[in-house]
Design an enzyme around this catalytic site. Structure first.
Site, mmCIF file in Angstrom:
data_model
loop_
_atom_site.group_PDB
_atom_site.id
_atom_site.type_symbol
_atom_site.label_atom_id
_atom_site.label_comp_id
_atom_site.label_asym_id
_atom_site.label_seq_id
_atom_site.Cartn_x
_atom_site.Cartn_y
_atom_site.Cartn_z
ATOM 1 N N TYR A 1 73.435 23.997 84.300
ATOM 2 C CA TYR A 1 74.593 24.176 83.413
ATOM 3 C C TYR A 1 75.806 23.352 83.849
ATOM 4 C CZ TYR A 1 72.589 27.804 80.496
ATOM 5 O OH TYR A 1 71.837 28.465 79.582
ATOM 6 N N THR B 1 73.493 29.027 93.500
ATOM 7 C CA THR B 1 73.572 29.899 94.679
ATOM 8 C C THR B 1 73.411 31.344 94.201
ATOM 9 O OG1 THR B 1 75.979 29.676 94.469
ATOM 10 C CG2 THR B 1 74.962 28.578 96.331
ATOM 11 N N VAL C 1 84.324 26.046 84.617
ATOM 12 C CA VAL C 1 84.203 25.944 83.155
ATOM 13 C C VAL C 1 83.560 27.186 82.558
ATOM 14 C CG1 VAL C 1 84.175 23.446 83.058
ATOM 15 C CG2 VAL C 1 82.057 24.667 83.530
ATOM 16 N N LYS D 1 87.838 29.792 94.081
ATOM 17 C CA LYS D 1 86.758 30.053 93.118
ATOM 18 C C LYS D 1 86.327 31.526 93.153
ATOM 19 C CE LYS D 1 83.191 29.686 90.523
ATOM 20 N NZ LYS D 1 83.158 29.280 89.140
ATOM 21 N N ARG E 1 88.626 38.757 87.874
ATOM 22 C CA ARG E 1 88.137 39.152 86.543
ATOM 23 C C ARG E 1 87.210 40.366 86.651
ATOM 24 N NH1 ARG E 1 88.875 37.083 81.594
ATOM 25 N NH2 ARG E 1 87.130 36.942 80.152
ATOM 26 N N HIS F 1 103.054 45.542 76.762
ATOM 27 C CA HIS F 1 103.939 45.419 77.918
ATOM 28 C C HIS F 1 103.879 43.961 78.403
ATOM 29 C CE1 HIS F 1 105.443 45.731 81.990
ATOM 30 N NE2 HIS F 1 105.874 46.968 81.731
ATOM 31 N N CYS G 1 77.894 34.376 87.224
ATOM 32 C CA CYS G 1 79.061 34.081 88.069
ATOM 33 C C CYS G 1 79.804 35.349 88.455
ATOM 34 C CB CYS G 1 80.023 33.160 87.310
ATOM 35 S SG CYS G 1 79.194 31.738 86.623
ATOM 36 N N ARG H 1 70.988 35.545 81.237
ATOM 37 C CA ARG H 1 71.027 35.786 82.694
ATOM 38 C C ARG H 1 71.974 36.936 83.048
ATOM 39 N NH1 ARG H 1 72.128 29.984 85.015
ATOM 40 N NH2 ARG H 1 73.309 29.865 83.083
HETATM 41 N N1 SAJ Z 1 83.492 40.790 80.027
HETATM 42 C C1 SAJ Z 1 83.895 42.098 79.772
HETATM 43 N N2 SAJ Z 1 85.200 42.306 79.427
HETATM 44 C C2 SAJ Z 1 86.094 41.293 79.328
HETATM 45 C C3 SAJ Z 1 85.680 39.975 79.619
HETATM 46 C C4 SAJ Z 1 84.358 39.750 79.963
HETATM 47 O O1 SAJ Z 1 83.114 43.046 79.843
HETATM 48 O O2 SAJ Z 1 87.246 41.556 78.986
HETATM 49 C C5 SAJ Z 1 82.087 40.541 80.415
HETATM 50 C C6 SAJ Z 1 81.376 39.575 79.459
HETATM 51 O O3 SAJ Z 1 80.867 40.248 78.340
HETATM 52 C C7 SAJ Z 1 80.291 39.028 80.363
HETATM 53 C C8 SAJ Z 1 80.982 38.973 81.735
HETATM 54 O O4 SAJ Z 1 82.081 39.844 81.648
HETATM 55 O O5 SAJ Z 1 79.195 39.917 80.444
HETATM 56 C C9 SAJ Z 1 81.450 37.614 82.147
HETATM 57 O O6 SAJ Z 1 81.995 36.892 81.042
HETATM 58 P P1 SAJ Z 1 83.281 35.961 81.149
HETATM 59 O O7 SAJ Z 1 83.533 35.359 79.828
HETATM 60 O O8 SAJ Z 1 84.400 36.721 81.741
HETATM 61 O O9 SAJ Z 1 82.913 34.879 82.239
HETATM 62 P P2 SAJ Z 1 81.699 33.848 82.468
HETATM 63 O O10 SAJ Z 1 80.776 34.453 83.480
HETATM 64 O O11 SAJ Z 1 81.095 33.361 81.211
HETATM 65 O O12 SAJ Z 1 82.524 32.628 83.128
HETATM 66 C C10 SAJ Z 1 83.322 32.886 84.278
HETATM 67 C C11 SAJ Z 1 84.698 32.245 84.074
HETATM 68 N N3 SAJ Z 1 85.602 32.708 85.114
HETATM 69 C C12 SAJ Z 1 86.828 33.251 84.828
HETATM 70 O O13 SAJ Z 1 87.207 33.418 83.688
HETATM 71 C C13 SAJ Z 1 87.683 33.631 85.982
HETATM 72 C C14 SAJ Z 1 84.580 30.741 84.096
HETATM 73 O O14 SAJ Z 1 85.849 30.121 84.027
HETATM 74 C C15 SAJ Z 1 83.849 30.287 85.369
HETATM 75 O O15 SAJ Z 1 83.686 28.875 85.415
HETATM 76 C C16 SAJ Z 1 82.485 30.927 85.367
HETATM 77 O O16 SAJ Z 1 82.669 32.355 85.402
HETATM 78 C C17 SAJ Z 1 81.737 30.443 86.593
HETATM 79 O O17 SAJ Z 1 80.868 29.558 86.440
HETATM 80 O O18 SAJ Z 1 82.050 30.873 87.707
#
Ligand code: SAJ
Length: 431
Positions: A13, A85, A154, A205, A212, A243, A259, A329
């Site tokens: 990816y 990883t 990304v 990172k 999050r 707020h 991730c 995944r």
């Molecule tokens: N999710 C929730 N509630 C939310 C936001 C997300 O339950 O409010 C869930 C999503 O449904 C999903 C999981 O969290 O199952 C992760 O989704 P995501 O959109 O938050 O993140 P990823 O895993 O697609 O991508 C993240 C991103 N990191 C951050 O936003 C800090 C991305 O920028 C990173 O590059 C990526 O991880 C990575 O490769 O590490």
């Protein structure tokens, strides 16, 4: 520092978009992967991953001859390691792909080269593990070759745009290494390039994804509290977020992907005695699929008088780890569906973004109509656009059941109740 030829190790990816982007920005790129299937697919014009715009980019890179696909690295000016990883069952980082990739470039590396690790790794991996392996070449890191860590950040679904536009962190094992990294990435990065040391970049990172994860855990815990106190968590979050300094994230069936559900463990593993909050958040998010299963069983007991999930026909809408991607995944939706099936339910899933209608051993329908027609209960597990657009009248036409469970706040409208549906929603208690 000037670059003409680079090797990108790992064509997943991150590696494939990165290799293709460099190739379309004037570099000769050798894309290396150890998986023969990936190599064959790319060499025959196919693509093993789905990402909007990637097919066109890869075709342009391969078509121009700037990108070549290979089983092994070859001498180049720079090497980018972008291999996975994952973690072992005990939540310890599996660095074997990073180690193998680093070892594979030892015979190629020469004075003046740059090596960049992009794979998410526990703190100090670059300084400790990579230096040791790469110095087997007889060259000294920092003195003879540059070495840096530059995490990818990304968002799946928007990789090509974010690769270019996002700010990029480059952490060198020394200043010269960081600057060499900047010279390489500035060939296509339009966002700010921030230089720091390698361990800080690794931490950045991990901190971003952990931030999050912990915040999603908080949102999930709020949803449990709302269920207990008989309020609507979605409404409460919406109000709280007025707020100026509050931004509560969304509760849901759990945290998936490769991730956010993984990276916090790298911090817990590295310092278990001082990561109680991170560990608790991770556990809470991992338990959320079971909370969802309990919610579904309670709804069935209440509304249909069943005692267990045995032979209950469940239509599952959505299997991917988040909305509008096809990636399964670590998906919490998939985990919920599998748990229901293990508990005896007859699950029919519908995932609109999956081309082959296979969902890890689950029975998958080719259409929404087919998935719901004979169901006793319909679940919305992923907020895909087609599900947000589904109206109660449409579902009433397709399905005989009037029991629906919404885990992602897709169907909050009172129209559902008006159309005769009993709507159970995650984070919404009986008042
Ligand atoms: N999710 C929730 N509630 C939310 C936001 C997300 O339950 O409010 C869930 C999503 O449904 C999903 C999981 O969290 O199952 C992760 O989704 P995501 O959109 O938050 O993140 P990823 O895993 O697609 O991508 C993240 C991103 N990191 C951050 O936003 C800090 C991305 O920028 C990173 O590059 C990526 O991880 C990575 O490769 O590490």
């Amino acid at each position: 520092m000037k670059f003409q030829k680079i090797c990108v190790l790992g064509l997943g990816y991150i590696g494939l978009p990165t290799a293709s982007t460099f190739a379309t920005h004037g570099l000769e790129v050798v894309g290396v992967d150890v998986n023969q299937r990936v190599i064959e697919t790319l060499r025959t014009g196919g693509l093993h991953i789905h990402e909007p715009g990637l097919r066109t980019l890869v075709q342009a890179a391969l078509g121009s001859g700037s990108l070549r696909i290979s089983e092994r690295p070859e001498p180049a000016d720079a090497y980018i390691i972008a291999v996975p990883t994952p973690f072992f069952g005990d939540k310890f980082a599996d660095l074997s792909y990073v180690e193998a990739a680093a070892k594979s470039i030892v015979p190629c590396i020469s004075p003046g080269n740059l090596v960049v690790l992009e794979s998410t790794s526990p703190p100090r991996t670059t300084k400790d593990l990579l230096v040791e392996i790469l110095e087997e070449s007889g060259l000294k890191a920092g003195d003879d070759f540059s070495l840096a860590y530059s995490p990818e950040r990304v968002l799946p679904g928007q990789i090509l745009r974010e690769l270019i536009e996002n700010a990029r962190v480059i952490g060198g094992i020394d200043q010269r290494s960081a600057e060499a990294g900047r010279d390489l990435y500035k060939m296509f990065v339009r966002g700010e390039i921030i230089l720091t040391d390698a361990t800080t970049a690794e931490m950045v990172k991990l901190m971003e994804n952990t931030y999050r994860d912990v915040n999603i855990a908080l949102a999930n815990e709020f949803s449990h509290l709302a269920e207990r106190f008989g309020i609507d968590v979605w409404q409460a979050i919406e109000i709280a977020n007025h707020h100026p300094r509050v931004n509560v994230l969304r509760p849901g069936p759990g945290v998936g992907g490769h991730c956010i559900g993984v990276d916090p463990w790298f911090l817990v593993e590295s310092a278990p005695d001082i990561t109680e909050l991170i560990h608790t958040a991770r556990r809470l998010n991992d338990q959320q699929p079971q909370h969802v299963v309990d919610l579904i069983l309670d709804a069935l007991k209440e509304e249909q008088g069943v005692k267990s999930l045995q032979r209950v026909k469940v239509a599952v809408l959505g299997l991917s780890y988040k909305p509008d991607v096809d990636d399964l995944r670590g998906s919490p939706a998939l985990s919920v569906a599998q748990k229901l099936s293990e508990d005896g339910a007859i699950v029919t899933a519908y995932e609109p973004y999956l081309k082959q209608k296979q969902g890890n051993g689950l029975n998958c329908a080719a259409s929404l109509e087919e998935a719901v027609e004979d169901a006793d209960i319909v679940l919305c597990l992923v907020g895909h656009i087609p599900f947000l657009e589904l109206t109660p009248d449409q579902l009433a036409k397709f399905s005989r059941t009037r029991l629906v469970v919404d885990l992602v706040n897709a169907w909050a409208s009172p129209d559902w109740e008006r159309a005769g549906f009993k709507m159970i929603r995650l984070g919404v208690g009986n008042n």
